[in-house]
Scaffold this active site. Sequence first.
Site, PDB file in Angstrom:
ATOM      1  N   TRP A 265       6.901  59.534  40.713  1.00 44.95           N
ATOM      2  CA  TRP A 265       5.960  60.419  41.391  1.00 44.95           C
ATOM      3  C   TRP A 265       5.312  61.417  40.423  1.00 44.95           C
ATOM      4  CZ3 TRP A 265      10.546  58.860  43.685  1.00 44.95           C
ATOM      5  CH2 TRP A 265      10.466  58.306  44.966  1.00 44.95           C
TER       6      TRP A 265
ATOM      7  N   HIS B  62      20.912  60.500  51.227  1.00 44.37           N
ATOM      8  CA  HIS B  62      21.156  59.374  52.129  1.00 44.37           C
ATOM      9  C   HIS B  62      22.514  59.487  52.822  1.00 44.37           C
ATOM     10  CE1 HIS B  62      17.929  56.241  50.936  1.00 44.37           C
ATOM     11  NE2 HIS B  62      17.498  57.464  50.677  1.00 44.37           N
TER      12      HIS B  62
ATOM     13  N   HIS C 266      10.942  64.414  45.896  1.00 51.57           N
ATOM     14  CA  HIS C 266      10.261  63.331  45.193  1.00 51.57           C
ATOM     15  C   HIS C 266       9.693  63.772  43.851  1.00 51.57           C
ATOM     16  CE1 HIS C 266       9.627  60.475  48.874  1.00 51.57           C
ATOM     17  NE2 HIS C 266      10.865  60.505  48.432  1.00 51.57           N
TER      18      HIS C 266
END
Length: 300
Positions: free
Chosen positions: A179, A39, A163
Amino acid sequence: MASKPGDFDAVRKDIVSLLDQPEYDDGSAGPVLVRLAWHSAGTYDKSTDTGGSNGAGMRYEAEGGDPANAGLQNARQFLEPVKARHPWITYADLRTLAGVVAVRAMGGPEIPWRAGRTDFADDSRVPPRGRLPDATQGAAHVRDIFYRMGFDDREIVALSGAHSLGRCHPANSGFEGKWVNNPTRFSNQYFRLLLSEDWREKTVAGTGLKQFVAVDEVTGDELMMLPTDLSLTSDPVFARWVKVYRDDQDLFFADFAKVFDKLMELGIKRDAEGKVINKENVEGGYVSAPKKQGKIASKL
């Protein structure tokens, strides 16, 4: 005792030592540190050459308080003792290095990393909100977000393999669950599960968001996928690379290392010797992260 300036090996060792967090998600800070690095860089816009991994903008409310960054106050707080022991390292370098180190420590590839990022002296260069992916969307949105940063379809799918780490929390993203079976081990299971399971739609209690779930018949684990994840299987170009990475973990690791390195360098300008030459920045000092908590929240 503080390390000597430039002793990044000492910083790496301290990052590895903090990954074990028994009271935090799945006992590890690793996944949230990868998300923090991701991020920190994923705000880049190549058309305006703004955003990216320079500046450590999450020290300011404009970026740190972005709902897309909810939960990352924990990652920032995990790193504060490391910053205290190595005060010479900038936050921008520390947060990107932590992501690279965490991937490797969790069984992933060795990712190149270069130092020299600086910290914004104020929030005037913080990028606008809305540049990070919206997980409720489909393939068109995914391409819009990643093409803006300069990635192609193959790179998009490789980056999505992150993920394989971590889990979602309703209070952060509005989604819930992990996940893969082991969310603290980097692998290509994310791609294998995308193609092997019968994913059914489920509404997340309390948020109303739609996600997709499947129950592992062996372990009994309920696993989940986001709408953006499943768009990788419905889009024929994305699906091709999902299948490639499902079948070849070594290739996935090699591609992920290249594309994560590229991600960490977004917004960085270097001279011929590799020195960062972003003129708008200075060696910034400490700025308290917004919404910083006295105690790290294990369940968000």
